[in-house]
Design a protein around this motif. Structure first.
Motif, PDB file in Angstrom:
ATOM      1  N   THR A 126      18.550  27.051  73.329  1.00 35.92           N
ATOM      2  CA  THR A 126      19.755  26.908  71.843  1.00 35.92           C
ATOM      3  C   THR A 126      19.517  27.597  71.442  1.00 35.92           C
ATOM      4  OG1 THR A 126      20.447  25.184  72.571  1.00 35.92           O
ATOM      5  CG2 THR A 126      21.637  25.603  70.335  1.00 35.92           C
ATOM      6  N   MET A 127      19.938  29.348  70.395  1.00 38.66           N
ATOM      7  CA  MET A 127      19.696  29.562  69.690  1.00 38.66           C
ATOM      8  C   MET A 127      21.516  30.309  68.800  1.00 38.66           C
ATOM      9  SD  MET A 127      18.034  32.884  72.139  1.00 38.66           S
ATOM     10  CE  MET A 127      17.735  33.848  69.840  1.00 38.66           C
ATOM     11  N   GLN A 128      20.187  30.814  68.170  1.00 38.36           N
ATOM     12  CA  GLN A 128      21.326  31.461  67.139  1.00 38.36           C
ATOM     13  C   GLN A 128      22.226  32.963  67.522  1.00 38.36           C
ATOM     14  OE1 GLN A 128      22.172  31.081  62.905  1.00 38.36           O
ATOM     15  NE2 GLN A 128      21.752  29.118  63.138  1.00 38.36           N
ATOM     16  N   GLY A 129      22.620  33.475  67.296  1.00 39.14           N
ATOM     17  CA  GLY A 129      22.947  35.001  67.849  1.00 39.14           C
ATOM     18  C   GLY A 129      23.751  35.460  68.308  1.00 39.14           C
ATOM     19  N   GLY A 208      10.138  25.262  66.390  1.00 33.14           N
ATOM     20  CA  GLY A 208      11.334  24.052  65.921  1.00 33.14           C
ATOM     21  C   GLY A 208      10.190  23.086  67.078  1.00 33.14           C
ATOM     22  N   GLY A 209       9.334  22.689  66.554  1.00 31.11           N
ATOM     23  CA  GLY A 209       8.296  21.369  66.824  1.00 31.11           C
ATOM     24  C   GLY A 209       8.053  21.854  68.483  1.00 31.11           C
ATOM     25  N   MET A 210       7.259  23.086  68.770  1.00 24.80           N
ATOM     26  CA  MET A 210       7.180  23.642  70.828  1.00 24.80           C
ATOM     27  C   MET A 210       6.047  25.169  70.173  1.00 24.80           C
ATOM     28  SD  MET A 210      11.041  24.094  72.215  1.00 24.80           S
ATOM     29  CE  MET A 210      11.582  25.157  70.883  1.00 24.80           C
ATOM     30  N   LYS A 211       5.404  24.437  71.547  1.00 23.70           N
ATOM     31  CA  LYS A 211       3.959  25.730  71.325  1.00 23.70           C
ATOM     32  C   LYS A 211       4.656  26.944  71.801  1.00 23.70           C
ATOM     33  CE  LYS A 211      -0.695  26.658  72.880  1.00 23.70           C
ATOM     34  NZ  LYS A 211      -1.559  25.782  73.627  1.00 23.70           N
ATOM     35  N   ALA A 212       4.929  28.064  70.839  1.00 22.56           N
ATOM     36  CA  ALA A 212       5.213  29.194  71.414  1.00 22.56           C
ATOM     37  C   ALA A 212       4.389  30.300  71.599  1.00 22.56           C
ATOM     38  CB  ALA A 212       6.187  29.551  70.713  1.00 22.56           C
ATOM     39  N   ALA A 213       4.148  31.082  72.043  1.00 27.74           N
ATOM     40  CA  ALA A 213       3.819  32.750  72.102  1.00 27.74           C
ATOM     41  C   ALA A 213       4.446  33.562  71.798  1.00 27.74           C
ATOM     42  CB  ALA A 213       2.772  32.717  73.185  1.00 27.74           C
ATOM     43  N   PHE A 258      17.416  39.036  59.888  1.00 25.32           N
ATOM     44  CA  PHE A 258      18.210  38.858  60.982  1.00 25.32           C
ATOM     45  C   PHE A 258      17.851  38.158  62.073  1.00 25.32           C
ATOM     46  CE2 PHE A 258      21.604  39.290  64.442  1.00 25.32           C
ATOM     47  CZ  PHE A 258      22.194  39.130  63.807  1.00 25.32           C
ATOM     48  N   VAL A 259      16.605  38.871  61.997  1.00 20.88           N
ATOM     49  CA  VAL A 259      15.869  38.015  63.460  1.00 20.88           C
ATOM     50  C   VAL A 259      15.009  37.601  63.476  1.00 20.88           C
ATOM     51  CG1 VAL A 259      13.911  38.889  65.595  1.00 20.88           C
ATOM     52  CG2 VAL A 259      15.604  40.651  64.406  1.00 20.88           C
ATOM     53  N   THR A 260      14.580  37.297  62.044  1.00 21.37           N
ATOM     54  CA  THR A 260      13.731  35.477  61.906  1.00 21.37           C
ATOM     55  C   THR A 260      14.486  34.883  62.030  1.00 21.37           C
ATOM     56  OG1 THR A 260      12.801  37.027  60.259  1.00 21.37           O
ATOM     57  CG2 THR A 260      12.635  34.518  59.868  1.00 21.37           C
ATOM     58  N   LYS A 261      15.784  34.649  61.319  1.00 18.56           N
ATOM     59  CA  LYS A 261      16.816  33.503  61.424  1.00 18.56           C
ATOM     60  C   LYS A 261      17.105  33.004  62.906  1.00 18.56           C
ATOM     61  CE  LYS A 261      20.986  31.589  59.329  1.00 18.56           C
ATOM     62  NZ  LYS A 261      21.880  32.255  58.606  1.00 18.56           N
ATOM     63  N   MET A 262      17.725  34.040  63.628  1.00 17.49           N
ATOM     64  CA  MET A 262      17.581  34.026  64.769  1.00 17.49           C
ATOM     65  C   MET A 262      16.223  33.090  66.057  1.00 17.49           C
ATOM     66  SD  MET A 262      19.468  37.097  66.761  1.00 17.49           S
ATOM     67  CE  MET A 262      19.491  36.513  68.391  1.00 17.49           C
ATOM     68  N   VAL A 263      15.313  33.839  65.493  1.00 18.05           N
ATOM     69  CA  VAL A 263      14.044  33.339  66.051  1.00 18.05           C
ATOM     70  C   VAL A 263      13.504  31.789  66.015  1.00 18.05           C
ATOM     71  CG1 VAL A 263      11.827  33.210  66.102  1.00 18.05           C
ATOM     72  CG2 VAL A 263      12.546  35.120  66.486  1.00 18.05           C
ATOM     73  N   ASP A 264      14.114  31.040  64.515  1.00 20.82           N
ATOM     74  CA  ASP A 264      13.389  30.079  63.405  1.00 20.82           C
ATOM     75  C   ASP A 264      15.173  29.077  64.461  1.00 20.82           C
ATOM     76  OD1 ASP A 264      12.104  30.739  62.172  1.00 20.82           O
ATOM     77  OD2 ASP A 264      12.990  30.995  60.558  1.00 20.82           O
ATOM     78  N   SER A 265      16.043  29.327  64.796  1.00 23.09           N
ATOM     79  CA  SER A 265      17.019  28.185  65.419  1.00 23.09           C
ATOM     80  C   SER A 265      16.633  27.921  66.943  1.00 23.09           C
ATOM     81  CB  SER A 265      17.934  29.309  65.239  1.00 23.09           C
ATOM     82  OG  SER A 265      18.254  30.109  65.989  1.00 23.09           O
ATOM     83  N   ILE A 266      16.159  28.730  67.639  1.00 21.16           N
ATOM     84  CA  ILE A 266      15.038  28.590  69.041  1.00 21.16           C
ATOM     85  C   ILE A 266      14.752  26.829  68.995  1.00 21.16           C
ATOM     86  CG2 ILE A 266      14.019  29.007  70.656  1.00 21.16           C
ATOM     87  CD1 ILE A 266      13.477  31.789  70.085  1.00 21.16           C
TER      88      ILE A 266
END
Length: 269
Positions: A126-129, A208-213, A258-266
């Motif tokens: 789930t993410m914003q876009g 979002g509390g998940m480990k990401a690369a 714009f992109v930062t807001k999308m990434v933070d919503s993942i």
């Protein structure tokens, strides 16, 4: 007297014209004899006019005007060619300007963002876009059980989403290596759309509390002939790898936010 053929003045006792070489016929009284010519020859060669008992020859030869006609045609063609080149140049410049403007006209307004959900085999992203991507199945292999891919490219903004379900257990610590190889695939293939202009630096982040690369690289987009920043995010959950790629104009503050807001919503569940 005058030569009946070329119209040049010649001595009265001349037997031949000094200019054109024609023989001058004489009457019994010694005057010049003008040979009879038909209307066709007169109209196409010379016109003879008598004035005050002298012979005035108005020589008009259509052939004498032909070189000037050819010169005129050549000059006309050159002018026409120059006009066509100038008009074509302005048309090309106008098209390039319009394309350039249209490529820069994407509205990076955060109000355009909406929440979208993409289902994988075991997990859901789930993410914003700005786009609701249509996910399609890709080719599988001995290592991949299922792959889903969705892409949307509008003007100078691009969003890619991949869901890769592996058959064998994938170590969460190796997602950085997977991401690195994926970034290189975007730019190293012969038919690749992008030319990666710097070396990817992989970072580990908590999204979002998940480990990401994640990584961000500068690239040249051959399709729109412009520079882009490619932002990559990978998250592994239940042996299913989600890869998100966001392409946006380099050095564009509005696009970056714009992109930062999308990434933070993942979020992956």
């Amino acid at each position: 007297m005058f030569c009946f053929k070329c119209g040049k003045q010649i001595p009265d006792d001349s037997e031949y014209c000094l200019f054109c070489g024609v023989k001058i016929a004489k009457n019994d009284n010694g005057s010049e004899h003008i040979p009879e010519v038909n209307n066709t020859s007169i109209s196409s060669t010379n016109t003879v006019v008598r004035e005050n008992n002298n012979i005035n020859v108005q020589a008009y030869n259509n052939n004498s005007t032909r070189p000037y006609k050819k010169i005129g045609k050549k000059i006309g063609k050159k002018i026409l060619y120059a006009i066509v080149c100038i008009v074509s140049f302005f048309i090309v410049c106008t098209v390039i300007a319009l394309v350039s403007v249209s490529m820069k006209s994407y509205d990076f307004n955060p109000d355009k963002l909406a929440v979208h959900t993409y289902k994988g085999l075991n997990t859901t992203l789930t993410m914003q876009g700005p786009f609701d991507l249509q996910m399609e199945k890709g080719d599988t292999s001995s290592e991949i059980e299922q792959i889903l891919a969705g892409r949307k490219d509008e003007k100078n903004f691009m969003q890619d989403v991949f869901a890769v379900k592996y058959k064998n257990k994938i170590d969460n610590n190796k997602i950085g290596n997977i991401l690195f190889s994926r970034v290189l695939m975007y730019g190293n293939d012969t038919d690749s759309r992008f030319i990666i202009t710097d070396t990817p630096v992989i970072k580990e982040e908590n999204i979002g509390g998940m480990k990401a690369a994640t990584t961000a690289v500068k690239a040249y987009d051959k399709h729109i002939q412009n520079k882009r920043t490619l932002k990559f995010i990978t998250i592994l959950k239940e042996n299913e790898l989600w890869l998100i790629c966001l392409g946006y104009p380099s050095d564009d503050e509005a696009a970056s936010k714009f992109v930062t807001k999308m990434v933070d919503s993942i979020d992956v569940k």
